[in-house]
Design an enzyme around this catalytic site. Sequence first.
Site, mmCIF file in Angstrom:
data_model
loop_
_atom_site.group_PDB
_atom_site.id
_atom_site.type_symbol
_atom_site.label_atom_id
_atom_site.label_comp_id
_atom_site.label_asym_id
_atom_site.label_seq_id
_atom_site.Cartn_x
_atom_site.Cartn_y
_atom_site.Cartn_z
ATOM 1 C CG ASP A 1 -65.399 -19.290 40.414
ATOM 2 O OD1 ASP A 1 -65.185 -18.373 41.224
ATOM 3 O OD2 ASP A 1 -66.121 -20.267 40.632
ATOM 4 C CG MET B 1 -39.664 -28.902 47.139
ATOM 5 S SD MET B 1 -38.038 -28.150 47.298
ATOM 6 C CE MET B 1 -37.391 -29.111 48.628
ATOM 7 C CE LYS C 1 -42.630 -29.167 38.329
ATOM 8 N NZ LYS C 1 -42.742 -30.632 38.311
#
Lengths: 703, 554
Positions: free
Chosen positions: A322, A399, A411
């Site tokens: 992973d 966001m 953002k």
Amino acid sequence: MSTLTPAPTRPPKSPEPAGRSAGTGRVGGGLFDPKQMIASFPDALRKLDPRVMVKSPVMFVVLVGSVVTTVLAVMNPGDRFGWAITAWLWLTTVFANLAEAVAEGRGKAQADTLRKAKTDTVARRLTGTGEEQVAGTDLRVGDLVVCEAGDVIPGDGDVVEGVASVDESAITGESAPVIRESGGDRCAVTGGTKVLSDRIVIKITTKPGETFIDRMINLVEGAARQKTPNEIALNILLASLTIVFLLAVVTLKPFAIYAGADRQTSLIVLTALLVCLIPTTIGALLSAIGIAGMDRLVQRNVLAMSGRAVEAAGDVSTLLLDKTGTITLGNRQASEFVPVRGTTEAELADAAQLSSLADETPEGRSIVVLAKEKHGLRERHQGELSEAAWIEFTAQTRMSGVDVDGRKVRKGATGSVIAWVEEQGGTVAPDARALTDRISQAGGTPLLVAAKDEKGARVLGVIHLKDVVKEGMRERFDELRRMGIRTVMITGDNPLTAKAIAEEAGVDDFLAEATPEDKMALIKREQAGGKLVAMTGDGTNDAPALAQADVGVAMNTGTSAAKEAGNMVDLDSDPTKLIEIVEIGKQLLITRGALTTFSIANDVAKYFAIIPAMFAVAYPSLDKLNIMGLASPESAILSAVIFNALIIVALVPLALKGVRYRPSSADSMLRRNLGIYGLGGLIAPFIGIKLIDMLLTLIPGIG
Amino acid sequence: MSPVLAGVLQLLALVAALGLSYRPLGDHMARVYSSERHLRPERWIYRAIGANPSVEMRWPAYLRGVLAFSAVSLLFLYLLQRVQGALPGSLGFVSIDPDQAFNTAASFVANTNWQSYYGEQAMGHVVQTGGLAVQNFVSAAVGMAVAVALVRGFARSRTGELGNFWADLVRGVVRILLPMAVIGALVLVACGAIQNFSGIHEVGQFGGGTQQWNGGAVASQEVIKELGTNGGGYFNANSAHPFENPNGLSNLFEIYLILVIPFALTRTFGRMVGSLRQGYAILGTMAVIWIGFTALMMWTEFAGRGPAFELAGGAMEGKETRFGIAGSSLFSVATTLTSTGAVNSFHSSYTGFGGGITLLGMQLGEIAPGGVGSGLYGMLVMAVIAVFIAGLMVGRTPEYLGKKIGTREIKFAACYILVTPALVLCFTAASFVLDTPAHSMTNSGAHGFSEILYAFTSGANNNGSAFAGLNADTQWFNSTIGIAMLLGRFLPMVFVLALAGSLAEQTPVPETAGTLRTEKPLFTGLLVGTIMIIAGLTYFPALALGPLAEGLAA
């Protein structure tokens, strides 16, 4: 999505830097204490039971030989030589048992600790109306039990309600508590561990007597130990060699009578010759090597459910790792602020920091840190922003941000932020998309930052979030490549990001946007090509892949389904350990091969000791074979027998610790081991037998 | 030119000739056994025996083919000898006794060619040509078929199918052995070997009196005797007889014939498993042992001390002057490292060590290069054992040519290496426990012991050469050696085919940097070591009481 390993709930027990310098002998041995030999002596005697001994054909022959010489010695009590041979043959048998007893003894100590955790608990079982007190052993699969602070969890199960901190030191030896909560991949609890705070409801998933702790006790005690396929195969070869030598020795009697050496080839001498020739060294140490291999894993807090899995680990040719937590540090970190044209970096940094103040994710924190380090922006206190409205990240909006002082800052994912700007009637800087694409292609994750203030809504720039590859991983993968192991990085990232990280880390291949089904398909594809696959996993949706993989290491923090499916459990939940597991598997096989080679090579010298001793009277020319210059026929035969017994004891530490292993190509490994154990096995007994013979000559009546 | 230099030059010439034919012959054999096409004469044969050459066989079916064919051959050859007296063209020889007929039939069907009879005084044209010579071809082809089946086991995956026994058998005879035998026979005739069907001639001797000379189809039988690593001579003197092996050139050519197919089969193996270098590693192992044994043999035979030895330049007793020590040493090593057993000199007369070298050569299992087919499969089984013991030392469970050597595989390999030592040691020991067999010895002490040890070593390993000096035409030796030959031939084949079947079913493991490299010189060294140690440990006590005791006393 479980391919992302949850952040460790506690630091690994023995944190090992990922990037230890390449080329150092890595898999060291376990500790070995000579006192263990003495402590295990009674166990070794107990193992003299023929029903136990018959499992190892080689040592069973030695046992029969010891009985035969004992009978002969009793019939002729004045024969000091006969008694000496008899004594050393018994010692050979006992030494072999001692090797196994010492190996098992180390597991026993561990089992005792575990047993303490398995005290009888009283469970509070939920019934339709309330709860009732039942014994832990009366629980059935599917029962719901309640545990509150101070309670010992009565059985293995999954948390179905609540969250609690749990002390798992009973099984992991780690005192820091871990969090267990319902849902998700941290829901599994183990019987025998203790709830420290809060209240949880647990659904029992395992029958009493088959719990994790029960299985662990069986494993470390070796009660459940079964011979591995390679061990069985080796036993077959050893048995056939034993038969060959049995034939060689039995037929020697008529040959000797014809040659006129009847008197020199008494049954005692022939038995001694047989025991010297059959591969006693490896026969004696074979099971100890296997137990010690499992034990080396236990010392690293890995539980292998079967020896077969440890053996498979040595054969692994594909490692599925992973990305997060194994190859990278686990969390993305902000690495730079890239403003669009017409905006300054400082302005972007300020907006980015503002929007991230309430963001407690590691990414969010890293933005604040970067803003502080690079732009000297101090962290604003919550009080300064008392009337701020924090917009939380959701899967729908994709966001987050803040509305404060009439200013809105957002953002988030490129598409979502652009949509927000357009919705607010603002303009999207023409270079915004180019910037995000560039970051994506470089393997980073772009976070678009936009604001709406007196200048209107507009895109300010992009935060570059970057995966940080752990130090030293590249060297480690190079090393694995030299060992012939392919590494495949598994990640949920998009192919571009995945490719960039794969290149940076130096893995051979990657699987991007991986779903559990993709992972399963990859494993099956590799296996169809004859490869053995190892992987780690922790989630319930990893379980099929864990079961399919040849070596499936489940994280202890994972779900019980995952732990059930895998054939190993890592109590430290450290996915990097997969690499060490492979090395331990290889070391186990090398030790087995090295001692087999050594054992067979030893025989040459024993012939040179015993053949002239038996036949030099009949054919004086054969005395020329006595190249060691052994003192007398009796001392020569006795020396060979003593060497044969002592070499077992001498090699017990090696069998338990494993031969030194450093990752390198098959060729250099074979050359090295053939040199040490092949050539060494040829030469060592010549020296050893000569030395013992010299000592024996000091004893009156034999030399 | 000194005899030693002559020996070295002969060895070099042999190596060069073998090297020249290695590629074309090895590739040809690979094509023969891989081809889909059936030649017209082959179709006739398939129709005649009622076999379908295109059907794939799993290992039990393949084994049934091997055993059924060999059983019929055994019965036919036995009956042919038993009725010889009634057959025309038998030169007046009577029918063979049951125990000797059994022994001879077993011997030729098992590719051993142990002979407890005097060819020129017992076997007429019909038995020699229609019985023994036929077996020289087909028993060799059976060995090659089994070897090819094992190679297919390595080459194929996820199938249990090993090819078709009847096709392999017939092709081996028609496309490989027959054409080579025709050419070889012409060369031998050119060298002076005889080829006719004339009767017995009374010829006057220089010192007065007469002797009998037999005619016969000698060259044609001689060529397949060597080419098929059979070894049964037309005459009792075998290749020491001038009609069989007239001169130094024919001698060298016969040694070449013995070695050419077994060595070239390693290339066939490399071709068929898709890696010529794997074939070279096996070739290297065989070559190292063969050249090493030859060098040792020359050294011990040239070094013989004592006035008689020094006058003759070495141990010349029992050797033909037209071959000398070098030609005889080359021949004796080649014949005992293969399952040939033809002799051009008398191994009993070699020095103690020299006799030991011939014994050990056979005891290695005749794998360097070994009998046609049997050498390759024997060597591959040893490679499996070597890989299993030492392969673990690279940190993986053992694998060879991409196939895992697991429990099943090692079981068959372990049984394989048990068979011949068990036969050799048990029958030799029984011969000393019983009262009468030892009466057959014409020597006492260590040398006498070697005679009996040699007889069973030769029989169980399907060599067929005799140490000489032992009267083997007794009921005891005829029956026990006969049994040893049959079990020593067919039991290993059972295990080889079972192993092949098991290998063919596997999914191959891809090669990585962590895989034991079995095509490297290091592996060749490991394999040589494994072979020497396993055989050495098994036979060391017996060898000590025979050739070693004798050799060290010199």
